[in-house]
Design an enzyme around this catalytic site. Structure first.
Site, PDB file in Angstrom:
ATOM      1  N   HIS A 136      82.168  12.674 -19.654  1.00 53.34           N
ATOM      2  CA  HIS A 136      83.185  12.728 -18.575  1.00 53.34           C
ATOM      3  C   HIS A 136      84.361  11.807 -18.971  1.00 53.34           C
ATOM      4  CE1 HIS A 136      84.106  12.472 -13.881  1.00 53.34           C
ATOM      5  NE2 HIS A 136      85.107  12.223 -14.536  1.00 53.34           N
ATOM      6  N   HIS A 138      88.285  11.117 -19.837  1.00 46.86           N
ATOM      7  CA  HIS A 138      89.782  11.538 -19.365  1.00 46.86           C
ATOM      8  C   HIS A 138      90.467  11.098 -20.698  1.00 46.86           C
ATOM      9  CE1 HIS A 138      89.861  11.776 -14.762  1.00 46.86           C
ATOM     10  NE2 HIS A 138      88.664  11.400 -15.052  1.00 46.86           N
ATOM     11  N   LYS A 219      86.522  22.551 -16.051  1.00 46.11           N
ATOM     12  CA  LYS A 219      86.578  21.670 -15.154  1.00 46.11           C
ATOM     13  C   LYS A 219      87.338  21.806 -13.943  1.00 46.11           C
ATOM     14  CE  LYS A 219      86.093  17.573 -13.032  1.00 46.11           C
ATOM     15  NZ  LYS A 219      86.960  16.539 -13.209  1.00 46.11           N
ATOM     16  N   HIS A 221      88.615  20.356 -10.517  1.00 46.03           N
ATOM     17  CA  HIS A 221      88.934  18.930  -9.894  1.00 46.03           C
ATOM     18  C   HIS A 221      89.830  19.111  -8.720  1.00 46.03           C
ATOM     19  CE1 HIS A 221      90.392  15.133  -9.400  1.00 46.03           C
ATOM     20  NE2 HIS A 221      89.808  14.640 -10.603  1.00 46.03           N
ATOM     21  N   HIS A 248      84.318  18.394  -9.577  1.00 50.36           N
ATOM     22  CA  HIS A 248      84.973  17.206  -8.649  1.00 50.36           C
ATOM     23  C   HIS A 248      85.230  18.032  -7.439  1.00 50.36           C
ATOM     24  CE1 HIS A 248      87.623  13.714  -8.112  1.00 50.36           C
ATOM     25  NE2 HIS A 248      87.536  14.130  -6.941  1.00 50.36           N
ATOM     26  N   HIS A 274      80.031  12.506 -10.986  1.00 50.48           N
ATOM     27  CA  HIS A 274      80.069  11.417  -9.636  1.00 50.48           C
ATOM     28  C   HIS A 274      79.287  11.964  -8.507  1.00 50.48           C
ATOM     29  CE1 HIS A 274      83.939  13.265  -9.087  1.00 50.48           C
ATOM     30  NE2 HIS A 274      84.507  12.526 -10.222  1.00 50.48           N
ATOM     31  N   HIS A 322      94.372   8.065  -8.547  1.00 45.85           N
ATOM     32  CA  HIS A 322      94.806   9.318  -7.952  1.00 45.85           C
ATOM     33  C   HIS A 322      96.290   9.363  -7.503  1.00 45.85           C
ATOM     34  CE1 HIS A 322      90.939  11.546  -8.731  1.00 45.85           C
ATOM     35  NE2 HIS A 322      90.627  10.235  -8.527  1.00 45.85           N
ATOM     36  N   ASP A 362      83.943   8.347 -17.040  1.00 44.98           N
ATOM     37  CA  ASP A 362      85.111   8.643 -16.165  1.00 44.98           C
ATOM     38  C   ASP A 362      86.214   7.569 -16.701  1.00 44.98           C
ATOM     39  OD1 ASP A 362      86.658   9.897 -14.307  1.00 44.98           O
ATOM     40  OD2 ASP A 362      85.605   9.206 -12.598  1.00 44.98           O
TER      41      ASP A 362
END
Length: 570
Positions: A136, A138, A219, A221, A248, A274, A322, A362
């Protein structure tokens, strides 16, 4: 002439043997050596006046005729399949054998040949594990990779394009152009890498383009819109191309509730990121999916383990990651809906029960990529302190618990992402991605990181000193991290369609492409080694209390953790 020596003297000289026990770092976790593959009185050891000398422990056999390239001597191997003492042979970058090394001309029971062309890494008193796999990531900045490597992680999978706002929030690399540029950049990094393409689309065309363009996974999201239509379409494309899907889900429950997302799965295999929910997902009950047979659930490490500081630090992290504004009431409510002490406490116990199968970071997006391994063992230690020994363990050792937890960041993500034939464990025939630890620093600071048989990173003292140990000692890249050795010692994971096509030629890359496989109907929760439990999980919508098979899952936050300030200044 034989002689008898005490266990303590033997352990000091050759490392622990069968029945000896070792504490992992400053935790309460104790391992016991289950089997010793070496032969008493015939152990090999390197150094002045030691065994591995010409005509003694070193034979005349050439590498062409079977001598190993490297032997790690007398190490305690800790892996999902066992905790054993052995010599480990590396040949052509792969794990060649696990057994007894030496000179077969004069020594009995030798199945690993040491020759003039063999180098030695001293494993006496050390623990050897597989390199970690963080699934995971980024890809916000390239400096992440060195930090992960120095912690013992040798494989990273995720998405992003650098410090764009899409990457700050989501593990997605959108479109074949970005995917191609990211893969081209991977020639600079001495770890295995894979790209997850953006999976949020209701029609297949753009997703197929990304899979054929080099993505090894897709993915979904919520920041891109994880609707039931997008979920169904993404899984359909994944089934057609044998790539994994990570999800996610929809924290705000705008396009449906957790039941609607589960319905959109249609029983198909999916990796749930998560799974507790603080990192995102249907509030407050996304954790339910950890009990489903088709869901491969993982945690991200900021909630690992539950401590007195966990809740306080999460709100600010979430606002930044976010792109939320604390002055907007709706943004603040969104953030607060994701942070629940009840589900975070339950997450601890679900890991200990083997219902949560994997650990990840993450990275820089509500997670610390250099702490995947540390936080895994902190969770295990917290559960040992609060829940006692597991039924599978005895009062003498925590071997099963250790096997359960090490599987969470080695073999299980490798299975989930279709690369377990190449990496994920200390087994013959696999790439020699290995980490050597001193027991007192286990999980915290590696002694040596080996990538495809070559030392790629290690702590190193002053390069101008007369010996390697004077301060300042820093973790540094080694020769395996430079030049063509780098690209020969690591791979890029892609879809089968990308690996079979002209992608490598078109991109002009030096690294080999390795196709992922068997990540759809061929695997399920039952494939997660030591972590395949499927309890029925329920969440009270008012109190957020979590129950598994009717039993309330709750535990106190930790006040103090091991593997923390004893080892680090900050």
């Amino acid at each position: 002439m034989s002689t008898r020596i005490s266990r303590s003297v033997y352990a000091d000289m050759f490392g622990p043997t069968t029945g000896d026990r070792v504490r992992l770092a400053d935790t309460d976790l104790i391992i016991e050596v289950e089997k010793d593959y070496t032969t008493y009185g015939e152990e090999v050891k390197f150094g002045g006046g030691k065994v591995i000398r010409d005509g003694m422990g070193q034979s005349q056999v050439t590498n062409k005729d079977g001598a190993a390239d490297t032997v790690i001597t007398n190490a305690v191997v800790v892996d999902h399949w066992g905790i054993v003492k052995a010599d480990v042979a590396i040949k052509a970058g792969m794990i060649h054998a696990i057994g007894k090394a030496g000179n077969p001309d004069i020594q009995p029971n030798v199945d690993i040949i040491i020759g003039p062309g063999t180098d030695i890494i001293a494993g006496e008193g050390k623990i050897l594990t597989a390199g970690g796999f963080d699934s995971h990531i980024h890809f916000i900045c390239p400096q992440q990779i060195e930090h992960a490597l120095m912690s013992g992680v040798t494989t990273m999978l995720g998405g992003g394009t650098g410090p764009s706002h899409g990457t700050f929030a989501t593990t997605c690399t959108p479109g074949p152009w970005h995917i191609g540029r990211m893969i081209q950049s991977f020639d600079a990094f001495p770890v295995n890498l894979g790209i997850s393409g953006k999976g949020n689309a209701a029609l297949p065309g753009a997703l197929i383009e990304m899979v054929e363009g080099g993505a090894c996974a897709l993915k979904l999201h919520e920041d891109w819109g994880t609707t039931p239509a997008a979920i169904d379409n993404c899984l359909t494309v994944a089934d057609d191309h044998d790539v994994q899907v990570m999800i996610h889900s929809d924290t705000l429950n705008e396009s449906g509730f957790v039941e609607d997302t589960i319905k959109a799965f249609k029983g198909r295999t999916i990796h749930a990121f998560h799974t507790e929910g603080a990192g995102g997902g249907h509030a407050p009950d996304i954790i339910k999916v950890a009990g489903l047979a088709n869901v491969l659930p993982s945690s991200t490490n900021p909630t690992r383990p539950f401590t007195r500081n966990t809740i306080d630090e999460h709100l600010d992290m979430l606002m930044v990651c976010h792109h939320l504004d604390p002055s907007i009431a709706e943004d603040l409510a969104f953030a607060e809906s994701r942070i629940r002490k009840e589900t975070i406490a339950a997450e601890d116990i679900l890991h200990d029960l083997g219902a949560l199968s994997m650990m990840s970071s993450d990275s820089q997006a509500m997670g610390r990529l250099g702490e995947v391994i540390i936080r895994t063992w902190q969770t295990a230690d917290k559960m040992k302190k609060q829940r006692g020994s597991l039924p599978q363990d005895s009062s003498r050792n925590d071997n099963f618990r250790v096997k359960r937890y090490i599987a969470k960041y080695t073999i299980n993500p490798s299975i989930a992402h279709g690369v377990s034939k190449l990496i994920g464990s200390v087994e013959t025939g696999k790439m020699a991605d290995l980490v050597l630890w001193s027991p007192a620093f286990f999980g915290v600071k590696p002694d040596c990181i080996i990538k495809a048989g070559m030392i790629v990173a290690a702590p190193m003292g002053d390069p101008n000193a007369s010996i390697p140990t004077p301060q300042p000692v820093h973790y540094q890249p080694m020769f395996g991290a430079y030049g063509r050795a780098l690209t020969a010692s690591s791979v890029v994971f892609t879809s089968q369609a990308a690996a079979a096509g002209p992608l490598a030629r078109d991109l002009g890359i030096a690294k080999a492409l390795y196709p992922v496989s068997n990540v759809r109907g061929g695997i399920s929760k039952k494939s997660m080694i030591h972590n395949d439990a499927t309890p029925t999980i329920e969440v009270d919508p008012e109190t957020y209390e979590v129950r598994a098979d009717g039993e309330l899952l709750t535990c106190a936050p930790a006040e103090v953790l091991p593997m923390a300030q004893r080892y680090f200044m900050y």
